[in-house]
Design an enzyme around this catalytic site. Structure first.
Site, mmCIF file in Angstrom:
data_model
loop_
_atom_site.group_PDB
_atom_site.id
_atom_site.type_symbol
_atom_site.label_atom_id
_atom_site.label_comp_id
_atom_site.label_asym_id
_atom_site.label_seq_id
_atom_site.Cartn_x
_atom_site.Cartn_y
_atom_site.Cartn_z
ATOM 1 N N GLU A 234 0.808 -1.221 0.000
ATOM 2 C CA GLU A 234 0.000 0.000 0.000
ATOM 3 C C GLU A 234 0.843 1.275 0.000
ATOM 4 O O GLU A 234 0.466 2.267 -0.617
ATOM 5 C CB GLU A 234 -0.902 -0.035 1.236
ATOM 6 C CG GLU A 234 -2.062 0.901 1.208
ATOM 7 C CD GLU A 234 -2.991 0.638 2.378
ATOM 8 O OE1 GLU A 234 -3.040 1.490 3.277
ATOM 9 O OE2 GLU A 234 -3.659 -0.414 2.392
ATOM 10 N N ASP A 235 1.979 1.266 0.687
ATOM 11 C CA ASP A 235 2.726 2.503 0.918
ATOM 12 C C ASP A 235 4.111 2.558 0.284
ATOM 13 O O ASP A 235 4.868 3.500 0.554
ATOM 14 C CB ASP A 235 2.871 2.746 2.425
ATOM 15 C CG ASP A 235 1.542 3.071 3.086
ATOM 16 O OD1 ASP A 235 0.602 3.474 2.380
ATOM 17 O OD2 ASP A 235 1.440 2.907 4.309
#
Length: 198
Positions: free
Chosen positions: A70-71
């Site tokens: 996600e990051d």
């Protein structure tokens, strides 16, 4: 990295050790928005919560890696050869679909995705939310109040707790999340209302 220190709880968890090395590499230089601390502290807290709740190595490893897709620029195919399919599937289960632009819709899709992924994903999700509620409590304290973004997050965390209570009502991590949300609620000004989160 000769001076690398591994948290005590990770020793003896070979998959989690591999996961931590990769998470540290991928999150290097990232900082938590709330306090500027190294971002890796969040996945480590999630992994610690899972470990002390009795989760097996695969689930603790997923806790360390849960924000990597996600990051960072990492993708599932980067994880599989390092930690296997099960850990990768758990990470995917708790990763938001960045193609959904609307906050409320994206969070609702995430909750549905986690619900369909089974008990280990639910416990990973609970541990993540405990850590995130703690960060939100710190943000509210540092700002001396809640802003619209905080209230949207709070609404998502409350809906996440509803989901977890429905699917894992006896899990200690779910009870801890409820306690953390209660503490946050007690610290918010009386006029603060959670915004709709889908």
């Amino acid at each position: 990295m000769a001076d690398r220190r591994i948290p005590t709880f990770i020793r003896g968890l070979p998959l989690t050790e591999v996961a931590l090395a990769y998470a540290e590499e991928r999150h290097r230089g990232q900082r938590r928005e709330v306090d500027g601390a190294p971002f890796i502290l969040h996945p480590l807290e999630v992994a610690s919560l899972l470990y002390y709740a009795g989760a097996p190595d695969q689930v603790v490893a997923a806790g360390v890696l849960h924000d990597v897709i996600e990051d960072t620029e990492a993708v599932a195919d980067d994880l599989r050869p390092r930690v296997g399919n099960r850990v990768t599937q758990l990470v995917l289960a708790v990763s938001e679909d960045d193609r959904i632009a609307d906050f409320a819709e994206r969070k609702a899709a995430l909750r549905a995705q986690v619900a369909a992924a089974g008990q280990d994903a639910l416990l990973l999700f609970a541990a993540d939310k405990i850590s995130k509620v703690r960060e939100l409590r710190l943000a509210v304290k540092l700002r001396a109040g809640a802003n619209d973004a905080s209230l949207r997050k709070l609404a998502h965390y409350e809906r996440s707790l509803e989901l977890l209570r429905e699917l894992e009502p006896n899990a200690p991590l779910v009870h801890r999340l409820a306690d953390e949300l209660d503490q946050l609620g007690a610290e918010l000004p009386p006029t603060a209302q959670a915004a709709p989160a889908g």
